[in-house]
Design a protein around this motif. Structure first.
Motif, PDB file in Angstrom:
ATOM      1  N   ARG A 178       4.252  28.175  -3.058  1.00 22.46           N
ATOM      2  CA  ARG A 178       5.106  27.196  -3.809  1.00 22.46           C
ATOM      3  C   ARG A 178       5.114  25.594  -3.102  1.00 22.46           C
ATOM      4  N   ILE A 179       4.861  25.783  -1.777  1.00 17.63           N
ATOM      5  CA  ILE A 179       5.012  24.576  -0.905  1.00 17.63           C
ATOM      6  C   ILE A 179       3.903  23.541  -1.225  1.00 17.63           C
ATOM      7  N   LEU A 180       4.170  22.412  -1.628  1.00 18.36           N
ATOM      8  CA  LEU A 180       3.434  21.258  -2.195  1.00 18.36           C
ATOM      9  C   LEU A 180       3.313  20.221  -1.015  1.00 18.36           C
ATOM     10  N   PRO A 181       2.326  19.506  -0.886  1.00 17.52           N
ATOM     11  CA  PRO A 181       2.522  18.168   0.155  1.00 17.52           C
ATOM     12  C   PRO A 181       3.658  17.186  -0.134  1.00 17.52           C
ATOM     13  N   GLY A 182       4.108  16.686   0.867  1.00 23.53           N
ATOM     14  CA  GLY A 182       5.233  15.880   0.737  1.00 23.53           C
ATOM     15  C   GLY A 182       6.657  16.535   0.687  1.00 23.53           C
ATOM     16  N   GLY A 183       6.486  17.890   0.761  1.00 21.97           N
ATOM     17  CA  GLY A 183       7.570  18.751   0.645  1.00 21.97           C
ATOM     18  C   GLY A 183       8.154  18.923  -0.636  1.00 21.97           C
ATOM     19  N   TYR A 184       7.419  19.084  -1.603  1.00 31.30           N
ATOM     20  CA  TYR A 184       7.891  19.436  -3.190  1.00 31.30           C
ATOM     21  C   TYR A 184       7.385  20.857  -2.915  1.00 31.30           C
TER      22      TYR A 184
ATOM     23  N   ASP B  53      18.155  17.931 -15.744  1.00 28.45           N
ATOM     24  CA  ASP B  53      17.062  17.479 -14.934  1.00 28.45           C
ATOM     25  C   ASP B  53      16.541  18.606 -14.368  1.00 28.45           C
ATOM     26  N   ASP B  54      15.287  18.716 -13.845  1.00 26.65           N
ATOM     27  CA  ASP B  54      14.660  19.892 -13.076  1.00 26.65           C
ATOM     28  C   ASP B  54      14.955  19.829 -11.740  1.00 26.65           C
ATOM     29  N   PHE B  55      15.159  18.698 -11.110  1.00 27.87           N
ATOM     30  CA  PHE B  55      15.207  18.440  -9.568  1.00 27.87           C
ATOM     31  C   PHE B  55      15.665  17.162  -9.026  1.00 27.87           C
ATOM     32  N   MET B  56      16.685  17.407  -8.123  1.00 27.58           N
ATOM     33  CA  MET B  56      17.407  16.352  -7.769  1.00 27.58           C
ATOM     34  C   MET B  56      17.468  16.247  -6.300  1.00 27.58           C
ATOM     35  N   LYS B  57      16.859  15.088  -5.451  1.00 29.61           N
ATOM     36  CA  LYS B  57      16.835  15.181  -4.243  1.00 29.61           C
ATOM     37  C   LYS B  57      18.277  14.005  -3.885  1.00 29.61           C
ATOM     38  N   ALA B  58      18.082  12.914  -3.893  1.00 24.75           N
ATOM     39  CA  ALA B  58      19.177  11.933  -3.737  1.00 24.75           C
ATOM     40  C   ALA B  58      19.941  11.607  -4.967  1.00 24.75           C
ATOM     41  N   GLY B  59      19.147  11.846  -6.049  1.00 23.54           N
ATOM     42  CA  GLY B  59      19.872  11.688  -7.382  1.00 23.54           C
ATOM     43  C   GLY B  59      19.570  10.058  -7.909  1.00 23.54           C
TER      44      GLY B  59
END
Length: 263
Positions: free
Chosen positions: A88-94, A195-201
């Protein structure tokens, strides 16, 4: 009982007076009352919700679809194991999650869990940003029995006049734009952001700023997955997450996922 149960499942959180069921099933009020007792007991035993009944002239019943903590945790743990697949790992750490967001059964279960968490809140509308959060928003809205409003990146001619704002993405620090048609949301609405994904918000904060233009009250924020990244300062702190990605090592092809803060 099958007819009544099916109606409850298709109309969650809707207040229904007993005469409606009497006419629907061509039976008596006492018989309906007995059926409701049985249905309520089964709902609670299965851990999928309960019937809230009120008395008096305007009395009635409504189905509250609250999933038990035991069932919610079991699903979230299985979701964590599914997300820990190195492929599942994508380029850019997604992390690749499109298969989950495209699975009606999983999306419905996620919606049920979020709706359970927010069941005690007064919510008029579920709001999300295009595009990956849309399936989740509709799943949550189906259990809360409220409409969905979609924030977009670009205005649509077919949606009439819109309100737009610029915001700074929390992770990339890029300036981006959000728009919301004026007719899509009533002023003063009580909303739930999904939302589906949150990093910093940053995206969620942008939605909150846009909703402020409509004088909307944000009652709850739900994200499917959050990234536990110490390098990025979290802009949004009051939210509910189902899973947390605690480690993503592209070099070693390792993903560590644990239940989020929902419990």
């Amino acid at each position: 009982m099958v007819v009544i149960t099916n109606y409850f499942l298709e109309h969650p959180r809707e207040h229904i007076q007993l005469p409606f069921f009497v006419e629907l099933c061509n039976t008596t009020k006492s018989s309906i009352s007995e059926d409701l007792d049985i249905i309520d007991a089964v709902f609670q035993k299965q851990g999928c919700g309960y019937l809230h009944r009120t008395t008096g002239a305007g009395g009635g019943v409504k189905f509250i679809p609250v999933l038990s903590d035991e069932k919610s945790l079991a699903f979230i743990q299985s979701l964590c194991r599914k997300l820990e697949d190195p492929e599942r790992i994508l380029p850019g750490g997604y992390l690749y999650m499109s298969d989950i967001l495209g699975d009606p059964g999983m999306v419905r279960q996620i919606g049920h869990i979020f709706a359970s968490r927010f069941s005690s809140l007064e919510i008029d509308t579920v709001v999300t940003v295009a595009t990956k959060g849309i399936p989740l928003a509709y799943a949550v809205a189906a259990y809360l029995n409220v409409p969905v409003v979609i924030v977009r990146r670009d205005p649509k001619v077919t949606e009439g006049p819109s309100v737009s704002i610029n915001y700074v993405s929390g992770s990339s620090r890029k300036i981006q734009t959000m728009v919301l048609p004026k007719r899509s949301l009533q002023e003063g609405s009580r909303v739930c952001i999904i939302d589906d994904f949150m990093k910093a918000g940053g995206t969620i904060q942008g939605m909150m700023n846009l909703l402020a233009e409509f004088h909307a009250e944000v009652q709850a924020i739900g994200v499917l997955a959050e990234a536990d990244d110490e390098e990025d300062e979290r802009i949004v702190t009051d939210y509910t997450s189902l899973v947390k990605i605690t480690n993503l090592d592209m070099a070693k092809q390792i993903i560590d996922v644990q239940p989020g803060n929902i419990f």
